[in-house]
Design a protein around this motif. Sequence first.
Motif, short mmCIF file in Angstrom:
data_model
loop_
_atom_site.label_atom_id
_atom_site.label_comp_id
_atom_site.label_asym_id
_atom_site.label_seq_id
_atom_site.Cartn_x
_atom_site.Cartn_y
_atom_site.Cartn_z
N LYS A 88 0.84 -1.19 0.00
CA LYS A 88 0.00 0.00 0.00
C LYS A 88 0.88 1.25 0.00
N VAL A 89 0.33 2.33 -0.54
CA VAL A 89 1.05 3.60 -0.53
C VAL A 89 1.25 4.07 0.91
N TYR A 106 6.89 9.90 -0.10
CA TYR A 106 5.76 9.12 -0.61
C TYR A 106 6.29 7.85 -1.25
N TYR A 108 5.42 4.36 -3.31
CA TYR A 108 4.42 3.72 -4.16
C TYR A 108 4.93 2.34 -4.59
N LEU A 132 -5.48 8.55 -3.41
CA LEU A 132 -5.82 7.46 -4.33
C LEU A 132 -6.68 6.42 -3.61
N GLU A 134 -8.36 2.64 -3.09
CA GLU A 134 -7.68 1.35 -3.06
C GLU A 134 -7.53 0.77 -4.46
N ASP A 136 -7.24 2.42 -7.20
CA ASP A 136 -6.20 3.18 -7.89
C ASP A 136 -4.82 2.67 -7.50
N GLN A 137 -4.65 2.39 -6.21
CA GLN A 137 -3.36 1.91 -5.73
C GLN A 137 -3.02 0.55 -6.35
#
Length: 231
Positions: A88-89, A106, A108, A132, A134, A136-137
Amino acid sequence: MIIDLDRSAAMHHLAALFLYSQTAAEFCRGIVMHPVLGANAIGSELLLLSQDATLKSLANFGTPTSTRGQLISLWDQGLIAEASRTNKVTRGKFTDPETNDDVYVYCYPCSSLTQTVGMIVLLKNQEFDVELKEEDQITLALVGAMWLDRIGALRLEGMPDAGLASPEDLTQRQLKILQQMSDGKTNRQIADAEMLSQSTIRQETMKIYTALSVSGRDQAGKLAVHLGLVR
């Protein structure tokens, strides 16, 4: 302050950046210099997750992360390791020891549906984020993993200490030799072109391997491309 950026626009920009980046070095530079994604950005880094459960730097641009030059275990405490474990981000900040300024981080993940294969780390001097969802992630992680595979980066992950080299470790002569190695030239051909002995070329080649922490020509050539050391 968190600046609101349209999710669909952010995903579009990221997809375009992945599409047009041919190497890890190009991507790291591209995301920092991007007029939208790079707002307030001061640095970026791309890491690969190795089979020994450590994250190793493949390329970077601008201000280094607080952990650059060190291996990051998947079980370490920290944003990068957490993003890898959870897929996860993650976001946070640290204080630059030289300037005493806050740096916003951040992370990613790039991953398949089952495991993380890489990590994009973006540094900014102001808080600037896109919330974002979920889904989108998940999309971002999958696209990132596919891109790493397309540019051949995943075939580098088994190398010892991949990405720990610094361009400053190589002399101009070694960079010229490295370029010719990447072009497929033999030691004899390089020696003729540089008007040096083959023994000298062999010695310089071993120094190149040591600086890049690789064991052969193929690995040296591939890593050099992603680090932006050669064309």
